[in-house]
Design an enzyme around this catalytic site. Structure first.
Site, PDB file in Angstrom:
ATOM      1  N   HIS A  15       0.860  -1.177   0.000  1.00  0.00           N
ATOM      2  CA  HIS A  15       0.000   0.000   0.000  1.00  0.00           C
ATOM      3  C   HIS A  15       0.901   1.233   0.000  1.00  0.00           C
ATOM      4  O   HIS A  15       2.096   1.152   0.318  1.00  0.00           O
ATOM      5  CB  HIS A  15      -0.891   0.025   1.254  1.00  0.00           C
ATOM      6  N   CYS A  23      -0.586   2.315  -4.337  1.00  0.00           N
ATOM      7  CA  CYS A  23      -1.411   3.498  -4.583  1.00  0.00           C
ATOM      8  C   CYS A  23      -0.615   4.764  -4.270  1.00  0.00           C
ATOM      9  O   CYS A  23       0.293   4.752  -3.435  1.00  0.00           O
ATOM     10  CB  CYS A  23      -2.670   3.446  -3.720  1.00  0.00           C
TER      11      CYS A  23
END
Length: 523
Positions: free
Chosen positions: A378, A419
């Protein structure tokens, strides 16, 4: 000068040896014992023990006395010539010699000629002096890999457990004792140094190959009984020893398939010959046998068990499990392993361990052609998360990759699947990773799954768009296109994809490479 030679006595040698430093002792032992087949293995073990001994014990090595006792008739001339070759002028001056006279008599500056020392040992010593530590290490790794592939199945041949490549003579002595190299007699009759000649030609070190060839040929001209089978041809860089036509063809065939290319790496093989010469003229070729490390940091699960002082870096909400990331990890392994990369995959590692793993990979990449780090996690704009939910700055990761000076001229590739939404309230942990100048950031390419400000898409079973497409493109084009073209093709294919809700994604590539980089073809 003869008077000084006659005045040399066995009892002088221990005192003389104390004036020599360890590198000089190793070089002398190589020059004096290298052609002593009965003693070379023993001396090799003595040298290895000497390397591991405390400095005080290294003073009392007594190698020279042992040489004199095994060569009572002519040890003086051999020793003085060897001292001239290694340039031990201070020791020679203490013995009463004048350098100007010695230089005219022993011709230490003429690399192909000797009086007493074996001419190929002198040539090999000069090669040791010309190569950098990195070049020596690469030579040792490549030659040992080649020898391992030649080894008969089931044959036991324990490799030399010594790793200081600044002492290349140690490795040469090891190959001589195992008969991988042969010196032949004093006129080099029966010599075989083709293993080194082929390596130097293939790696664009033609002057070193020529030195070995000319040394053999010079010795051949001095011996009328010399067999022509040891003579080499220097006109053609693909030339091999003149032997039977079958043997010559067997040696020439692989050499002809490997055309030397730009230093420090060679040009790609015939499968990619359709690429223009102009494009390849400024290229680096990653070789399969030393491609490098592929470090995969695969974050699937995340926790928040951190110390009190780190809690300020935690995101507001718990990070979700990254289903599908193992498919990305396996695809990277399946694609890059056949290209020669040593894959090191680590799952769910904390932020400081990430930095430690990258630093470790850098430290072990000095003798490899490249380094790839792939982070699957992430993230938010400019950051990626450790498994402890603490974010690291991508700039810090880049600085760690570029900090080691020995890697400045090697291509470093950083692939990030994470992301990159804008999260202004979040901040990264400072890990004190800095570079001192802009030039340290050269020769790096960073490929990220998405441009800043947006999410990166990942299928919960099949893996991420970016990594899966990147691997597909590498697998298809590694043998023909350089890495930037491959990344451009991959980005273009990702841009064309659409999710079930018409989601879109645009990868980004940041490049500071100074040359085109070609990966090897898969086995």
């Amino acid at each position: 000068m003869q008077a000084q030679l006659d005045n040399l006595h066995l009892d002088d040698l221990p005192y003389l040896e104390r004036d020599l430093n360890l590198p000089q002792k190793v070089s002398l032992a190589f020059l004096l014992f290298g052609d002593q087949h009965a003693l070379a293995s023993y001396i090799l073990q003595r040298l290895l023990a000497l390397m591991r001994a405390p400095p005080t014990e290294q003073l009392h090595s007594d190698l020279l006395r042992q040489y004199a006792q095994t060569n009572p008739a002519n040890w003086r001339g051999h020793l003085v010539e060897a001292l001239c070759i290694i340039g031990a002028r201070q020791v020679l001056r203490k013995l009463g010699f004048r350098w100007s006279e010695l230089r005219l008599h022993y011709l230490p500056h003429v690399r192909e000629l000797t009086l007493h020392v074996h001419p190929l040992l002198k040539a090999l010593y000069n090669i040791c002096e010309q190569l950098t530590v990195a070049q020596s290490g690469r030579l040792v790794l490549d030659i040992n890999d080649k020898l391992a592939r030649r080894r008969i199945s089931g044959e036991h041949d324990e490799p030399l457990r010594f790793y200081d490549y600044s002492y290349l003579e140690i490795f040469l002595l090891d190959w001589l004792t195992r008969h991988h190299l042969r010196l032949g007699d004093i006129d080099a009759i029966g010599s075989d140094v083709q293993l080194l000649i082929e390596y130097f030609k293939f790696n664009d070190l033609n002057s070193l190959a020529t030195l070995l060839i000319q040394t053999v040929n010079s010795s051949a001209n001095e011996s009328s009984s010399r067999s022509p089978e040891n003579k080499y041809d220097t006109d053609d860089l693909q030339s091999t020893p003149v032997a039977s036509s079958a043997a010559a063809a067997a040696i020439a065939a692989p050499a002809a398939a490997k055309t030397p290319g730009p230093a420090p790496c060679t040009a790609p093989d015939a499968a990619s010959s359709r690429i223009s010469r102009q494009r390849r003229s400024n290229a680096l070729q990653v070789h399969r046998d030393r491609a490098g490390i592929l470090l995969i940091i695969n974050q699937q699960s995340f926790h928040r068990n951190v110390s009190e002082e780190l809690k300020e870096f935690l995101p507001t909400e718990k990070l979700t499990q990254r289903n599908g990331t193992n498919a990305d990890k396996q695809r990277l392994i399946d694609v890059f392993s056949p290209l020669g990369y040593e894959v090191e995959a680590h799952d769910n590692v904390d932020h400081l361990t990430m930095i430690s793993l990258i630093r470790s990979a850098c430290a072990r990449s000095q003798l490899r052609d490249s380094l790839i780090v792939c982070i699957l996690s992430h993230g938010f704009e400019g950051a990626v998360y450790g498994a402890d939910s603490i974010p690291l700055s991508i700039e810090d990761v880049k600085n760690v990759l570029c900090f080691d000076e020995s890697l400045h001229d090697k291509p470093k590739m950083l692939f990030i699947q994470a992301c990159q939404q804008n999260e202004k309230k979040l901040k990264t942990r400072n890990v004190n990773a800095t570079t001192h100048s802009a030039s340290q950031l050269a020769n790096m390419v960073v490929a990220m799954s998405t441009v800043p400000g947006f999410v990166a898409l990942r299928h919960s079973v099949q893996g991420s768009w970016f990594i899966q497409t990147l691997c597909d493109t590498v697998q298809k084009h590694a043998g023909s296109d350089h890495i930037l073209d491959i990344l451009t093709l991959a980005a273009g294919q990702v841009i064309e994809k659409r999710g079930d809700k018409d989601q879109k994604m645009v990868p980004i590539v940041i490049n500071t490479l100074t040359k085109n980089v070609y990966l090897s073809e898969a086995t």
